[in-house]
Write a protein that holds these residues in place. Structure first.
Motif, PDB file in Angstrom:
ATOM      1  N   PHE A   1       0.814  -1.208   0.000  1.00 39.87           N
ATOM      2  CA  PHE A   1       0.000   0.000   0.000  1.00 39.87           C
ATOM      3  C   PHE A   1       0.858   1.273   0.000  1.00 39.87           C
ATOM      4  O   PHE A   1       0.340   2.376   0.080  1.00 39.87           O
ATOM      5  CB  PHE A   1      -0.908  -0.023   1.239  1.00 39.87           C
ATOM      6  CG  PHE A   1      -2.045   0.945   1.163  1.00 39.87           C
ATOM      7  CD1 PHE A   1      -2.911   0.950   0.086  1.00 39.87           C
ATOM      8  CD2 PHE A   1      -2.254   1.861   2.175  1.00 39.87           C
ATOM      9  CE1 PHE A   1      -3.957   1.856   0.017  1.00 39.87           C
ATOM     10  CE2 PHE A   1      -3.301   2.774   2.119  1.00 39.87           C
ATOM     11  CZ  PHE A   1      -4.161   2.765   1.028  1.00 39.87           C
TER      12      PHE A   1
ATOM     13  N   PRO B   1       0.791   6.173   0.156  1.00 32.86           N
ATOM     14  CA  PRO B   1      -0.530   5.591  -0.055  1.00 32.86           C
ATOM     15  C   PRO B   1      -1.309   6.269  -1.186  1.00 32.86           C
ATOM     16  O   PRO B   1      -2.105   5.631  -1.860  1.00 32.86           O
ATOM     17  CB  PRO B   1      -1.237   5.781   1.289  1.00 32.86           C
ATOM     18  CG  PRO B   1      -0.369   6.652   2.105  1.00 32.86           C
ATOM     19  CD  PRO B   1       0.988   6.611   1.532  1.00 32.86           C
ATOM     20  N   ARG B   2      -1.040   7.558  -1.411  1.00 31.11           N
ATOM     21  CA  ARG B   2      -1.715   8.265  -2.511  1.00 31.11           C
ATOM     22  C   ARG B   2      -1.549   7.503  -3.825  1.00 31.11           C
ATOM     23  O   ARG B   2      -2.503   7.315  -4.571  1.00 31.11           O
ATOM     24  CB  ARG B   2      -1.099   9.651  -2.695  1.00 31.11           C
ATOM     25  CG  ARG B   2      -1.649  10.682  -1.768  1.00 31.11           C
ATOM     26  CD  ARG B   2      -2.620  11.574  -2.493  1.00 31.11           C
ATOM     27  NE  ARG B   2      -3.824  11.684  -1.692  1.00 31.11           N
ATOM     28  CZ  ARG B   2      -4.766  12.591  -1.857  1.00 31.11           C
ATOM     29  NH1 ARG B   2      -4.680  13.479  -2.801  1.00 31.11           N
ATOM     30  NH2 ARG B   2      -5.835  12.598  -1.106  1.00 31.11           N
TER      31      ARG B   2
ATOM     32  N   ILE C   1      -3.547   4.323  -3.861  1.00 29.46           N
ATOM     33  CA  ILE C   1      -4.970   4.616  -3.993  1.00 29.46           C
ATOM     34  C   ILE C   1      -5.297   4.929  -5.446  1.00 29.46           C
ATOM     35  O   ILE C   1      -6.284   4.449  -5.996  1.00 29.46           O
ATOM     36  CB  ILE C   1      -5.364   5.812  -3.081  1.00 29.46           C
ATOM     37  CG1 ILE C   1      -5.250   5.419  -1.606  1.00 29.46           C
ATOM     38  CG2 ILE C   1      -6.774   6.282  -3.387  1.00 29.46           C
ATOM     39  CD1 ILE C   1      -5.380   6.578  -0.629  1.00 29.46           C
ATOM     40  N   LYS C   2      -4.422   5.691  -6.091  1.00 28.49           N
ATOM     41  CA  LYS C   2      -4.642   6.052  -7.495  1.00 28.49           C
ATOM     42  C   LYS C   2      -4.697   4.817  -8.380  1.00 28.49           C
ATOM     43  O   LYS C   2      -5.429   4.768  -9.360  1.00 28.49           O
ATOM     44  CB  LYS C   2      -3.518   6.979  -7.975  1.00 28.49           C
ATOM     45  CG  LYS C   2      -4.003   8.416  -8.191  1.00 28.49           C
ATOM     46  CD  LYS C   2      -2.897   9.262  -8.779  1.00 28.49           C
ATOM     47  CE  LYS C   2      -2.576  10.415  -7.857  1.00 28.49           C
ATOM     48  NZ  LYS C   2      -1.165  10.769  -7.846  1.00 28.49           N
TER      49      LYS C   2
ATOM     50  N   GLY D   1      -6.936  -0.291  -1.859  1.00 24.54           N
ATOM     51  CA  GLY D   1      -7.462   0.301  -0.635  1.00 24.54           C
ATOM     52  C   GLY D   1      -7.104  -0.594   0.525  1.00 24.54           C
ATOM     53  O   GLY D   1      -7.008  -1.814   0.372  1.00 24.54           O
TER      54      GLY D   1
ATOM     55  N   ASP E   1     -10.660  13.857   0.142  1.00 21.55           N
ATOM     56  CA  ASP E   1     -11.185  13.881  -1.223  1.00 21.55           C
ATOM     57  C   ASP E   1     -12.582  14.460  -1.243  1.00 21.55           C
ATOM     58  O   ASP E   1     -13.471  13.953  -1.931  1.00 21.55           O
ATOM     59  CB  ASP E   1     -11.255  12.459  -1.792  1.00 21.55           C
ATOM     60  CG  ASP E   1      -9.972  12.094  -2.478  1.00 21.55           C
ATOM     61  OD1 ASP E   1      -9.597  12.841  -3.408  1.00 21.55           O
ATOM     62  OD2 ASP E   1      -9.349  11.089  -2.098  1.00 21.55           O
TER      63      ASP E   1
ATOM     64  N   LYS F   1     -14.784   3.953   3.096  1.00 18.51           N
ATOM     65  CA  LYS F   1     -13.728   4.914   2.805  1.00 18.51           C
ATOM     66  C   LYS F   1     -12.912   4.438   1.604  1.00 18.51           C
ATOM     67  O   LYS F   1     -12.569   5.211   0.717  1.00 18.51           O
ATOM     68  CB  LYS F   1     -12.799   4.971   4.021  1.00 18.51           C
ATOM     69  CG  LYS F   1     -12.706   6.304   4.688  1.00 18.51           C
ATOM     70  CD  LYS F   1     -12.061   6.164   6.048  1.00 18.51           C
ATOM     71  CE  LYS F   1     -10.574   6.253   6.025  1.00 18.51           C
ATOM     72  NZ  LYS F   1     -10.007   6.181   7.393  1.00 18.51           N
ATOM     73  N   VAL F   2     -12.608   3.154   1.658  1.00 20.72           N
ATOM     74  CA  VAL F   2     -11.786   2.559   0.620  1.00 20.72           C
ATOM     75  C   VAL F   2     -12.555   2.515  -0.709  1.00 20.72           C
ATOM     76  O   VAL F   2     -12.023   2.825  -1.770  1.00 20.72           O
ATOM     77  CB  VAL F   2     -11.385   1.156   1.094  1.00 20.72           C
ATOM     78  CG1 VAL F   2     -11.010   0.283  -0.045  1.00 20.72           C
ATOM     79  CG2 VAL F   2     -10.278   1.244   2.123  1.00 20.72           C
TER      80      VAL F   2
ATOM     81  N   ARG G   1     -12.874   5.765  -2.700  1.00 20.10           N
ATOM     82  CA  ARG G   1     -11.711   6.127  -3.505  1.00 20.10           C
ATOM     83  C   ARG G   1     -11.536   5.193  -4.698  1.00 20.10           C
ATOM     84  O   ARG G   1     -10.492   5.194  -5.342  1.00 20.10           O
ATOM     85  CB  ARG G   1     -10.468   6.116  -2.635  1.00 20.10           C
ATOM     86  CG  ARG G   1     -10.469   7.292  -1.710  1.00 20.10           C
ATOM     87  CD  ARG G   1      -9.515   7.213  -0.579  1.00 20.10           C
ATOM     88  NE  ARG G   1      -9.645   8.410   0.231  1.00 20.10           N
ATOM     89  CZ  ARG G   1     -10.643   8.639   1.081  1.00 20.10           C
ATOM     90  NH1 ARG G   1     -11.575   7.715   1.255  1.00 20.10           N
ATOM     91  NH2 ARG G   1     -10.726   9.760   1.743  1.00 20.10           N
TER      92      ARG G   1
ATOM     93  N   ALA H   1     -11.424   1.792  -4.893  1.00 19.01           N
ATOM     94  CA  ALA H   1     -10.521   0.659  -4.791  1.00 19.01           C
ATOM     95  C   ALA H   1     -11.102  -0.585  -5.456  1.00 19.01           C
ATOM     96  O   ALA H   1     -12.284  -0.874  -5.334  1.00 19.01           O
ATOM     97  CB  ALA H   1     -10.215   0.373  -3.327  1.00 19.01           C
TER      98      ALA H   1
ATOM     99  N   LEU I   1      -4.497   9.013   4.354  1.00 20.27           N
ATOM    100  CA  LEU I   1      -5.341   9.412   3.237  1.00 20.27           C
ATOM    101  C   LEU I   1      -4.664  10.479   2.391  1.00 20.27           C
ATOM    102  O   LEU I   1      -5.283  11.114   1.549  1.00 20.27           O
ATOM    103  CB  LEU I   1      -6.675   9.947   3.751  1.00 20.27           C
ATOM    104  CG  LEU I   1      -7.517   8.897   4.471  1.00 20.27           C
ATOM    105  CD1 LEU I   1      -8.689   9.537   5.164  1.00 20.27           C
ATOM    106  CD2 LEU I   1      -7.977   7.845   3.490  1.00 20.27           C
TER     107      LEU I   1
END
Ligand SMILES: Nc1ncnc2c1ncn2[C@@H]1O[C@H](COP(=O)(O)OP(=O)(O)OP(=O)(O)O)[C@@H](O)[C@H]1O
Ligand SMILES: [Mg+2]
Lengths: 514, 311
Positions: free
Chosen positions: A52, A74-75, A78-79, A83, A105, A157-158, A161, A163, B194
């Motif tokens: 991650f 982590p950014r 995530i992209k 997640g 976000d 949350k995941v 974004r 995931a 985050l």
């Protein structure tokens, strides 16, 4: 199924010298539920943090969707559509559910996108909740919702974004069996909608129940990847621990002695001020284990807190030998040879910014053995810590390691070691093996029984019915703040029978529970 | 005699004017304290920042002959120093409380040093003809009997302080920045996981606290009075921190807390001006501080009751 992720020959050495991963290979197929198992400190969380982007690997490569990737943080992960739900919650308690979900976000509006677009925020969160069936009140503050829902917030949350590959690090450790079932339903729904799951747990029953494939880690190395259909719990545990594991505790029948703890008519309020204990009475004798069963939130937490002096009682009395515990302070109670393994090791059980050795003597530092005049005798403390870490198999660099750097299960072992080492006459153990691997569970169970055989009175509270049944001589069931059953733990007592009482379907006559 | 004077001032509404004026520095400083507290980097150095700003603002204001330049210079100094606090605490890992105390000691000492070096004064510096922060007289409304006295004739800074309350409400609750700020203060790891730049946000929280403390300080030397007196803040920065807690860590609560303090100060001021007052003036000057302590005790008791059932 096509391959989604390939981690090859991953190594990780932490700055303090711990080699957490020493050559791990992990291959995950698209659309599968892949279980990752291994003892405490085997390197599971570390591996996932590397994946991650939270930790940089010392060596090794990661291929995701056929391309070699390196993540700076982590950014980046995530992209790429990953997640992670961490082993310990990562939520801001005073923010609302929806604020936590979109954190970092947020939908924006206005000049230069200066303002939060709350209407859009609500709409998007609402949409997520209904798409995945993860029910939770999005306007509630996170601090006010139960653990099971917090878990859902983490998953939402995941998903928010976007995931596709979702890592769940021990998501069931803090859940009740009911909440676990609900979580599994959600996981299955996620998979059917095209998501891939990596799932870490210590509960092999869950592994068998939900996963497609299993990778076993031992001491930082991946030693096998198995198809769930073609294996069984015994084989997995043998691979994890390197030997056969006993799933049942061997114990001789109890020899109860004098009453050590007598609780009468105990009442207490919960944090919200509603009555959580409604006149509870029971006794525990030296040399026996009393198990407290019940769905979480039926008064167990309050009961333990009242007995250990952390919460005020509204009615009733608690007598320990000939002393009145309700009148004693926490410190006084602890000096009376009462051991307490609290249910939350992170906040109540340990000081995360102190070393292992310091945590181990938190309760003993007044003991002349560890002192040198008014000072603490560092050498003795060190010796003691070494011995404890050895006996309880705490895996860490050395006794100076910060407790916060320990893997979850190892931290639990530190707490249990401290409480057992004071040779308690009364031991109160809440969730004593939460997040602990199967080898260590076996060990902790044996130690608890050893204390019982040495004449201590033991009270075990656990969300795991199997644990209560394995350890207890007698079991009481709490339902809605009342004792609805007092049962002798005979071989013909079944989980189902207890289950009826736990759900409030059956109830014994009041007299029988006294 | 005393009571008659107070009553008289209440009736002719001059109490309100005094109250608003005396409330302003503490309100501004508390808002600064609030933002830093929410961001998890509570700024204990408000007192020192206010002193630095008070001195800079009257020095620059009187030498340029422009109050606005003076105020801006004061605020800039304060922001700069709080950025420095960020450097020491966020980068060099010095405890934020210690950095704050250092700023307080520095602020008190350095302003006295500069005053004697530049102006050769040891106790106070009161330049003749230094420009003041102007008073806002609202046309038409100032002629309406009651409304005029209530709304017109206050210093510009009084309005800035009141608007700042609304501004903070917006900033904290209505902007993404505000949510990030709250999350960083409460769960820094969660925020970082985050991708929220926690350090940068904490720097900015300190800068905000510097800006508000700067405004408060500038008002003390350039509005409330027209001079700089050594240690003229007299604990306002510390009272502001108390008001942050008293106000339950939100801007509206802080406005109410500051009003209580302002009222106490206003009463003290009025009583002091009564000729031949039977009460020694030292006692009267104690009033605001006693009120603050009483309010804090009340607050603590209320909280204790709420926590009584929790470990
Ligand atoms: N930040 C850190 N700094 C130093 N050592 C660490 C850190 N995090 C983990 N470790 C060490 O690395 C090893 C592997 O830890 P990890 O958290 O990956 O284990 P785990 O398999 O997840 O265990 P558990 O099942 O108990 O959660 C442990 O020995 C642990 O003490
Ligand atoms: Mg782990």
């Amino acid at each position: 199924m096509p391959i989604l992720l390939e981690m090859k020959n991953i190594h990780k050495v932490y700055p303090n010298g711990t080699a957490a991963n020493r050559g791990v290979d992990l291959t995950v197929h698209e659309g599968e539920i892949h279980a990752l198992v291994g003892e405490n400190g085997a390197g599971k969380s570390t591996l996932m943090k590397i994946l991650f982007g939270l930790e940089a690997p010392t060596d090794g490569t990661i291929e995701y969707k056929g391309q070699t990737v390196t993540f700076d943080g982590p950014r980046d992960a995530i992209k790429q559509g990953m997640g992670m739900v961490h082993q310990h919650f990562m939520l801001a308690p005073s923010l609302t559910v929806s604020e936590n979900i979109v954190l970092g976000d947020e939908p924006k509006k206005g000049v230069f996108s200066m303002f939060r677009d709350r209407a859009k925020e609500f709409k998007e969160v609402e949409h997520l909740i209904s798409t995945y069936g993860l029910k939770v009140n999005m306007q509630a503050k996170v601090e006010s919702i139960p653990v099971g829902q917090k878990q859902r917030v983490e998953i939402l949350k995941v998903l928010y974004r976007g995931a596709k590959l979702i890592i769940l690090d021990e998501p069931t450790a803090v859940l009740t069996p009911q909440e676990t079932d609900e979580l599994f339903d959600s996981i299955k729904a996620l998979v059917s909608q095209g998501h891939t799951i990596i799932f870490i747990t210590h509960k092999l029953r869950e592994v068998m129940q939900i996963s497609n494939r299993i990778t076993v880690l031992r001491a930082g190395k991946s030693i096998a990847t198995l198809l769930t259909q073609e294996t069984n719990q015994e084989e997995i545990s043998r691979l994890m621990v390197g030997r056969d594991v006993l799933f049942r505790v061997d114990k001789i029948p109890a020899e109860p002695k004098d009453v050590v703890l007598a609780v009468r008519d105990l009442g207490a309020l919960d944090d919200k001020g509603t009555l959580a204990l409604k006149g509870v009475s029971f006794t525990i004798r030296g040399g026996e284990v009393l198990g407290i069963a019940g769905v979480e939130g039926n008064g167990q937490t309050e009961l333990v807190e009242v007995i250990t002096g952390l919460r005020k009682a509204t009615t009733g009395e608690v007598r320990y030998q000939d002393k009145d515990l309700l009148a004693a302070s926490v410190a006084e109670i602890r000096r009376m040879k009462v051991g307490h393994v609290p249910e939350d090791r992170q906040t109540a059980g340990a000081s995360l910014t102190s070393s292992i050795a310091e945590n181990l003597i938190l309760d003993h530092y007044r003991n002349p053995d560890f002192k040198w005049g008014p000072f603490i005798n560092k050498k003795k403390v060190k010796q003691f810590a070494k011995v404890m870490m050895d006996t309880f198999d705490v895996r860490a660099q050395n006794e100076e390691t910060m407790a916060g750097a320990l893997s979850g299960g190892n931290l639990q072992k530190v707490v249990v070691a401290r409480e057992l080492s004071k040779n308690p006459l009364l031991l109160i153990a809440s969730q004593p093996t939460r997040g602990v691997d199967i080898g260590a569970i076996e060990f902790i169970h044996r130690e608890i029984i050893k204390r019982r055989d040495g004449g201590a009175a033991v009270m075990v509270v656990s969300a795991e019915l199997s644990e209560v049944m394995a350890l207890s001589d007698r079991i009481i069931v709490l339902y809605d703040g009342e004792i609805v059953a007092l049962l002798d733990n005979t071989p013909d007592l079944t989980e189902q029978e207890i289950g009826y009482y736990m759900l409030g379907i059956k109830k014994q006559e009041l007299e029988a529970t006294r | 005699m005393v009571w008659q004077t107070i009553w008289g001032q209440i009736v002719d509404l001059s109490l309100v004017a005094v109250l608003l004026r005396l409330m302003t520095p503490i309100l501004l400083a508390s808002l600064g304290g609030l933002i830093s507290d929410i961001g998890g980097v509570i700024n204990i150095g408000l007192e020192g920042l206010m002193l630095m700003s008070a001195f800079t603002s009257i020095a620059v204001g009187s030498s340029t002959g422009n109050w606005a330049v003076g105020v801006l210079a004061g605020v800039a100094t304060s922001v700069l120093i709080s950025y420095g606090m960020g450097f020491f605490s966020l980068k060099m890992k010095v405890d934020i409380i210690i950095t704050g105390f250092a700023v307080n000691i520095f602020g008190s000492g350095f302003t006295i040093f500069l005053m004697s070096k530049i102006y050769g004064m040891t106790g106070n510096y009161s330049p003749t003809g230094a420009p003041r922060i102007p008073v806002v007289n609202i046309p038409f409304i100032e002629d309406i009997p009651v409304l005029g006295k209530l709304l017109s004739g206050h210093s510009l800074m009084v309005w800035i302080a009141l608007l700042s309350v609304a501004f903070c409400m917006f900033l904290i609750y209505r902007t993404p920045y505000g949510v990030h700020l709250r999350s960083v203060g409460e769960a820094p790891y969660a925020a970082q996981s985050l991708g929220i730049p926690a350090k940068r946000i904490q720097y900015s929280a300190l800068a905000w606290s510097g800006a508000f403390a700067g405004l408060a300080g500038a008002f003390m030397s350039n509005g409330l009075t027209n001079m700089f007196v050594k240690d003229m803040t007299a604990g306002t920065g510390f009272l502001a921190l108390a008001v942050v807690l008293l106000g339950n860590r939100n801007p509206i609560g802080i406005l109410l807390g500051s009003l209580i303090f302002g009222l106490a100060s206003a009463l003290a001021t009025i009583v002091q001006t009564v000729p031949n007052s039977p009460i020694p003036s030292q006692f009267i000057q104690m009033i605001p501080y006693v009120v603050t302590i009483a309010a804090l005790v009340f607050f603590a008791l209320r909280n204790k009751r709420r926590l009584a059932t929790m470990p």
